[in-house]
Scaffold this motif. Structure first.
Motif, short mmCIF file in Angstrom:
data_model
loop_
_atom_site.label_atom_id
_atom_site.label_comp_id
_atom_site.label_asym_id
_atom_site.label_seq_id
_atom_site.Cartn_x
_atom_site.Cartn_y
_atom_site.Cartn_z
N ARG A 1 -3.60 -2.29 -3.32
CA ARG A 1 -3.16 -0.96 -2.88
C ARG A 1 -1.97 -1.04 -1.93
NH1 ARG A 1 -8.31 3.17 -2.62
NH2 ARG A 1 -9.11 2.67 -4.70
N VAL A 2 -1.94 -2.07 -1.09
CA VAL A 2 -0.78 -2.26 -0.22
C VAL A 2 0.45 -2.59 -1.06
CG1 VAL A 2 0.24 -3.76 1.54
CG2 VAL A 2 -2.07 -2.87 1.85
N SER A 3 0.29 -3.43 -2.07
CA SER A 3 1.41 -3.77 -2.95
C SER A 3 1.93 -2.54 -3.68
CB SER A 3 0.98 -4.84 -3.97
OG SER A 3 0.67 -6.06 -3.31
N THR A 4 1.01 -1.67 -4.12
CA THR A 4 1.43 -0.42 -4.77
C THR A 4 2.22 0.46 -3.81
OG1 THR A 4 -0.46 -0.45 -6.28
CG2 THR A 4 0.61 1.67 -5.93
N ALA A 5 1.75 0.54 -2.58
CA ALA A 5 2.45 1.34 -1.58
C ALA A 5 3.85 0.78 -1.33
CB ALA A 5 1.66 1.37 -0.28
N LEU A 6 3.96 -0.54 -1.25
CA LEU A 6 5.28 -1.16 -1.05
C LEU A 6 6.19 -0.87 -2.24
CD1 LEU A 6 4.05 -4.59 0.37
CD2 LEU A 6 5.33 -2.85 1.64
N ASP A 7 5.64 -0.92 -3.45
CA ASP A 7 6.42 -0.59 -4.64
C ASP A 7 6.89 0.87 -4.62
OD1 ASP A 7 6.08 -3.14 -5.62
OD2 ASP A 7 4.42 -2.63 -6.94
N ASN A 8 6.11 1.73 -3.96
CA ASN A 8 6.46 3.15 -3.87
C ASN A 8 7.36 3.47 -2.67
OD1 ASN A 8 5.01 3.86 -6.17
ND2 ASN A 8 3.10 4.20 -5.02
N GLY A 9 7.84 2.44 -2.00
CA GLY A 9 8.81 2.65 -0.93
C GLY A 9 8.24 2.72 0.47
N ILE A 10 6.93 2.57 0.63
CA ILE A 10 6.34 2.55 1.97
C ILE A 10 6.76 1.27 2.68
CG2 ILE A 10 4.20 2.54 3.31
CD1 ILE A 10 4.59 5.17 2.01
N ARG A 11 7.25 1.38 3.90
CA ARG A 11 7.72 0.20 4.63
C ARG A 11 7.07 0.03 6.00
NH1 ARG A 11 8.54 -1.06 0.43
NH2 ARG A 11 10.44 -1.76 -0.63
N LEU A 12 6.19 0.95 6.39
CA LEU A 12 5.50 0.85 7.67
C LEU A 12 4.01 1.07 7.41
CD1 LEU A 12 5.95 0.49 10.73
CD2 LEU A 12 6.13 2.97 10.92
N ILE A 13 3.21 0.04 7.65
CA ILE A 13 1.80 0.07 7.27
C ILE A 13 0.94 -0.41 8.42
CG2 ILE A 13 0.06 -0.85 5.68
CD1 ILE A 13 2.31 -1.23 3.62
N GLN A 14 -0.12 0.35 8.72
CA GLN A 14 -1.11 -0.09 9.69
C GLN A 14 -2.33 -0.62 8.95
OE1 GLN A 14 -4.56 1.87 12.34
NE2 GLN A 14 -2.58 2.90 12.59
N PHE A 15 -2.75 -1.83 9.31
CA PHE A 15 -3.96 -2.40 8.72
C PHE A 15 -5.15 -2.01 9.59
CE2 PHE A 15 -6.58 -6.48 8.05
CZ PHE A 15 -7.34 -5.88 7.07
N ARG A 16 -5.96 -1.08 9.05
CA ARG A 16 -7.12 -0.56 9.75
C ARG A 16 -8.38 -0.95 8.98
NH1 ARG A 16 -10.19 4.20 9.13
NH2 ARG A 16 -11.05 5.09 11.06
N ALA A 17 -9.26 -1.73 9.63
CA ALA A 17 -10.50 -2.16 8.97
C ALA A 17 -11.54 -2.43 10.06
CB ALA A 17 -10.26 -3.40 8.12
N HIS A 18 -11.97 -1.37 10.75
CA HIS A 18 -12.84 -1.50 11.91
C HIS A 18 -14.22 -2.03 11.57
CE1 HIS A 18 -14.81 2.23 10.60
NE2 HIS A 18 -13.59 2.67 10.33
N TRP A 19 -14.60 -2.03 10.28
CA TRP A 19 -15.92 -2.50 9.88
C TRP A 19 -15.98 -4.03 9.74
CZ3 TRP A 19 -12.44 0.17 6.98
CH2 TRP A 19 -11.89 -0.48 5.88
N LEU A 20 -14.82 -4.69 9.76
CA LEU A 20 -14.79 -6.14 9.62
C LEU A 20 -15.01 -6.83 10.96
CD1 LEU A 20 -11.70 -6.68 7.28
CD2 LEU A 20 -14.11 -6.60 6.64
N GLU A 21 -15.58 -8.03 10.94
CA GLU A 21 -15.65 -8.85 12.15
C GLU A 21 -14.23 -9.28 12.52
OE1 GLU A 21 -18.32 -12.09 11.69
OE2 GLU A 21 -20.11 -10.81 11.59
#
Length: 326
Positions: free
Chosen positions: A161-181
């Motif tokens: 999904r991040v790769s798809t977003a990059l292909d669609n021109g998104i260049r600023l991404i926050q990695f949010r995954a509060h459920w992970l250790e």
């Protein structure tokens, strides 16, 4: 009784604010036209974006073209709002009403004896600007979309999904995954950062200030709680971004005291992720945006159709999970 700091703040608030129109002039090749202030003027020798004072009752677009005719012997036909920033100098306060302009009519020249130069956008950081222009420079370099990753069960889903977003021109991404250790989150963040950077983007992560010392960390998004900590985050290289979550005017001031590069203001609309939060609405969001002295992204129920509304209200753009993740 008001202490000295309080008196100074009141004086700044009562000070007359000078409305200044600022033009970020784009050529057909994407370069930006800069002007160098004459040595005998205030802040002489520094580079700046052309512009000048807006007269009482004057339309901002007319003011921009008037100033460009006077300074550079040109006019422009395309206007796009970039950012409004209030800057307080020791002797005055200015509201920098900044627009990206193009469609140049005429050949630029320094009518006031100033040196002018076309500069590649990637090279703008090599030039020395007045302090007030540095926020404009940051806004020019930021996109109008800030993606926040949504829920995932498998690593493959995240990266696809991040790769798809990059292909669609998104260049600023926050990695949010509060459920992970924490260790798992940081392991994925480091790997994901390389993918995003290779595509010309920036990955923002969440966590302790100490993460800024990691060479792979290109940005940190602070929670509103982190804004009240006694210590301040310390960026380790010029390309790192500091972002903060804000919900009211005090938090915006706290974020600016942390020297952040940009903030999110939320929630603008009702959201399923925070159903108990009272939405700000467009009007209050615009008021908070006016207060901020850094670029603002509107967050909370935002969709692509809201980008124009946000930008017209002085924001940089929108931040979202749902609109960019699915």
């Amino acid at each position: 009784m008001i202490d000295e700091a309080g008196i100074e703040e009141v004086m700044v608030e009562k000070r007359k604010v000078v409305h200044v129109a600022v033009a970020v002039i784009l050529g057909d090749d994407g370069r930006v036209l800069l002007a160098r202030r004459p040595e005998d003027k205030h802040m002489g020798g520094l580079w700046e974006f052309p512009g000048g004072k807006v007269e009482a009752g004057e339309d901002i677009k007319l003011a921009l073209n008037r100033e460009l005719r006077e300074e550079l012997d040109i006019e422009v036909s395309v206007f796009s709002p970039l950012i409004k920033i209030r800057h307080d100098y020791p002797d005055k306060s200015v509201l920098l009403d900044t627009w990206v302009v193009s469609g140049i009519q005429g050949e630029p020249k320094g009518n006031e004896g100033q040196l002018i130069q076309w500069v590649e956008q990637d090279c703008l950081n090599d030039y020395e600007f007045p302090e007030a222009n540095k926020v404009i420079l940051r806004a020019l370099q930021l996109p109008d979309r800030y993606m926040i990753t949504g829920h995932f069960e498998e690593k493959e889903t995240l990266f696809n999904r991040v790769s798809t977003a990059l292909d669609n021109g998104i260049r600023l991404i926050q990695f949010r995954a509060h459920w992970l250790e924490e260790n798992e989150y940081l392991r994925l963040a480091q790997e994901l950062s390389g993918v995003v950077q290779a595509a010309g983007g920036t990955l923002i992560i969440k966590g302790d200030f100490s993460l800024l010392s990691e060479p792979w960390c290109h940005g940190l998004h602070l929670t509103s709680r982190q804004l009240t900590l006694p210590t301040k985050p310390e960026k380790r290289h010029v390309d790192q971004l500091l972002v903060a979550s804000c919900h009211d005017e005090q938090q915006i001031k706290d974020a600016e005291a942390m020297a952040v590069d940009m903030i999110t203001v939320s929630p603008i609309k009702p959201t399923s992720s925070h159903p108990q939060a009272i939405p700000l609405g467009f009007e209050q969001a615009a008021n908070l945006t006016d207060v901020a002295k850094v670029p603002v992204f509107w967050l909370g129920g935002m969709g692509l159709g809201d980008i124009e509304v946000a930008c017209q209200s002085g924001a940089q753009g929108i931040a979202a999970i749902r609109s960019f993740w699915k």
